[in-house]
Scaffold this motif. Structure first.
Motif, mmCIF file in Angstrom:
data_model
loop_
_atom_site.group_PDB
_atom_site.id
_atom_site.type_symbol
_atom_site.label_atom_id
_atom_site.label_comp_id
_atom_site.label_asym_id
_atom_site.label_seq_id
_atom_site.Cartn_x
_atom_site.Cartn_y
_atom_site.Cartn_z
ATOM 1 N N GLU A 54 0.769 -1.338 0.190
ATOM 2 C CA GLU A 54 -0.148 0.431 -0.045
ATOM 3 C C GLU A 54 0.768 1.315 -0.141
ATOM 4 O O GLU A 54 2.098 1.552 0.723
ATOM 5 N N VAL A 55 0.552 1.867 -0.506
ATOM 6 C CA VAL A 55 1.422 3.250 -1.292
ATOM 7 C C VAL A 55 0.374 4.481 -0.655
ATOM 8 O O VAL A 55 -0.905 4.600 -1.464
ATOM 9 N N ILE A 56 0.286 5.482 0.458
ATOM 10 C CA ILE A 56 -0.105 6.625 1.124
ATOM 11 C C ILE A 56 0.375 7.974 0.642
ATOM 12 O O ILE A 56 1.398 8.149 0.757
ATOM 13 N N VAL A 57 0.167 8.772 -0.875
ATOM 14 C CA VAL A 57 1.034 10.519 -1.111
ATOM 15 C C VAL A 57 0.355 11.157 -0.123
ATOM 16 O O VAL A 57 -1.070 11.502 -0.732
ATOM 17 N N ARG A 58 0.777 12.088 0.255
ATOM 18 C CA ARG A 58 -0.016 12.607 1.031
ATOM 19 C C ARG A 58 -0.017 14.461 1.214
ATOM 20 O O ARG A 58 0.867 14.451 -0.308
ATOM 21 N N GLU A 59 -0.271 14.436 1.061
ATOM 22 C CA GLU A 59 -1.048 16.610 0.583
ATOM 23 C C GLU A 59 0.883 16.691 0.826
ATOM 24 O O GLU A 59 0.525 17.486 -0.573
ATOM 25 N N THR A 60 1.414 16.549 1.738
ATOM 26 C CA THR A 60 2.845 17.462 1.273
ATOM 27 C C THR A 60 2.806 16.247 0.319
ATOM 28 O O THR A 60 4.695 16.914 0.576
ATOM 29 N N GLY A 61 2.964 15.288 0.255
ATOM 30 C CA GLY A 61 3.852 14.562 -0.303
ATOM 31 C C GLY A 61 4.163 14.787 -2.115
ATOM 32 O O GLY A 61 3.486 15.070 -2.460
ATOM 33 N N SER A 62 5.672 13.908 -2.189
ATOM 34 C CA SER A 62 6.145 14.314 -4.148
ATOM 35 C C SER A 62 6.554 13.144 -4.190
ATOM 36 O O SER A 62 7.109 12.520 -3.907
ATOM 37 N N VAL A 63 6.292 12.295 -5.527
ATOM 38 C CA VAL A 63 6.870 11.042 -6.070
ATOM 39 C C VAL A 63 6.891 11.476 -7.166
ATOM 40 O O VAL A 63 6.287 11.767 -8.480
ATOM 41 N N THR A 64 8.377 10.840 -7.885
ATOM 42 C CA THR A 64 8.659 11.084 -9.117
ATOM 43 C C THR A 64 9.561 9.605 -9.477
ATOM 44 O O THR A 64 10.286 9.675 -9.008
ATOM 45 N N GLY A 65 8.477 9.144 -10.207
ATOM 46 C CA GLY A 65 9.040 7.293 -10.282
ATOM 47 C C GLY A 65 7.300 6.807 -10.599
ATOM 48 O O GLY A 65 6.702 7.359 -11.162
ATOM 49 N N THR A 66 8.141 5.438 -10.588
ATOM 50 C CA THR A 66 6.727 4.589 -10.957
ATOM 51 C C THR A 66 6.208 4.252 -9.462
ATOM 52 O O THR A 66 6.835 3.911 -8.031
ATOM 53 N N ILE A 67 4.708 3.841 -9.295
ATOM 54 C CA ILE A 67 4.524 3.408 -8.132
ATOM 55 C C ILE A 67 3.993 2.194 -8.613
ATOM 56 O O ILE A 67 2.636 1.853 -9.413
ATOM 57 N N GLU A 68 3.864 0.919 -7.546
ATOM 58 C CA GLU A 68 3.171 -0.279 -7.908
ATOM 59 C C GLU A 68 3.058 -0.756 -6.696
ATOM 60 O O GLU A 68 3.452 -1.015 -5.793
ATOM 61 N N ALA A 69 1.668 -1.123 -6.787
ATOM 62 C CA ALA A 69 1.031 -1.316 -5.510
ATOM 63 C C ALA A 69 -0.130 -2.292 -4.983
ATOM 64 O O ALA A 69 -1.020 -1.737 -6.279
ATOM 65 N N ASP A 70 -1.185 -2.704 -4.258
ATOM 66 C CA ASP A 70 -2.266 -3.577 -4.246
ATOM 67 C C ASP A 70 -2.906 -2.179 -4.097
ATOM 68 O O ASP A 70 -4.188 -2.027 -4.958
ATOM 69 N N ARG A 71 -3.138 -0.938 -3.320
ATOM 70 C CA ARG A 71 -3.346 -0.355 -3.140
ATOM 71 C C ARG A 71 -2.934 1.033 -3.374
ATOM 72 O O ARG A 71 -1.131 1.354 -2.343
ATOM 73 N N VAL A 72 -3.007 2.325 -4.067
ATOM 74 C CA VAL A 72 -2.751 3.521 -4.461
ATOM 75 C C VAL A 72 -3.597 4.567 -4.062
ATOM 76 O O VAL A 72 -4.494 4.407 -4.838
#
Length: 158
Positions: A54-72
């Motif tokens: 599981e991956v949660i990107v919060r309001e202050t979060g920033s991801v540059t790349g790919t996300i592979e997860a059951d739940r995003v």
């Protein structure tokens, strides 16, 4: 005391212990590949691919790349491809990239998506304990050649 977070999508319940959650806080900036058999909350900056349950990107979060997860769940900024069974883009979320989902996609009013959305058949997750928890390349080669397996998190083994 052990606490749990329970998520529901249709008839499926997902239960993850809080002790199995990792936090990348607002004060952190990480560059590299992130692997986890639990859950990751991202409130800081991350450059690189993320593989997790599981991956949660919060309001202050920033991801540059790919996300592979059951739940995003995206409530911050995501620049890259998302692949997951269940995907949520919140009202404060921005996604610049494609989204692949197997079960459910939820977008809240205000969500900003710039990319293609595709429903795929079956689970997208390719996560396996041997991929997530090999200590180094030699351990991976040993397992490929039929050697013994090193398990760091015994709860992740099914």
């Amino acid at each position: 005391m052990v606490s749990y977070r329970i998520f529901m999508f249709g008839d499926k319940k997902i239960k993850i212990k809080d002790s199995e959650r990792s936090l990348i806080s607002e004060t952190m900036s990480i560059e590299g590949t992130i692997n986890s058999s639990g859950a990751i909350d991202i409130a800081g900056l991350l450059k690189g691919p993320v593989y997790s349950k599981e991956v949660i990107v919060r309001e202050t979060g920033s991801v540059t790349g790919t996300i592979e997860a059951d739940r995003v769940e995206i409530y911050g900024h995501m620049d890259g491809k998302i692949s997951g069974d269940d995907v949520v883009v919140g009202s404060t979320g921005t996604v610049k990239g494609d989204i692949e989902f197997a079960n459910n996609l939820k977008t809240e009013n205000g969500a900003d998506i710039d990319g293609y959305i595709k429903k795929i058949q079956g689970s997208k997750s390719k996560l396996a304990p041997d991929f997530l928890f090999s200590k180094n390349k030699e351990d991976k080669k040993t397992k490929e050649n039929g050697g013994s397996e090193t398990v760091v998190n015994k709860e992740s083994v099914i």
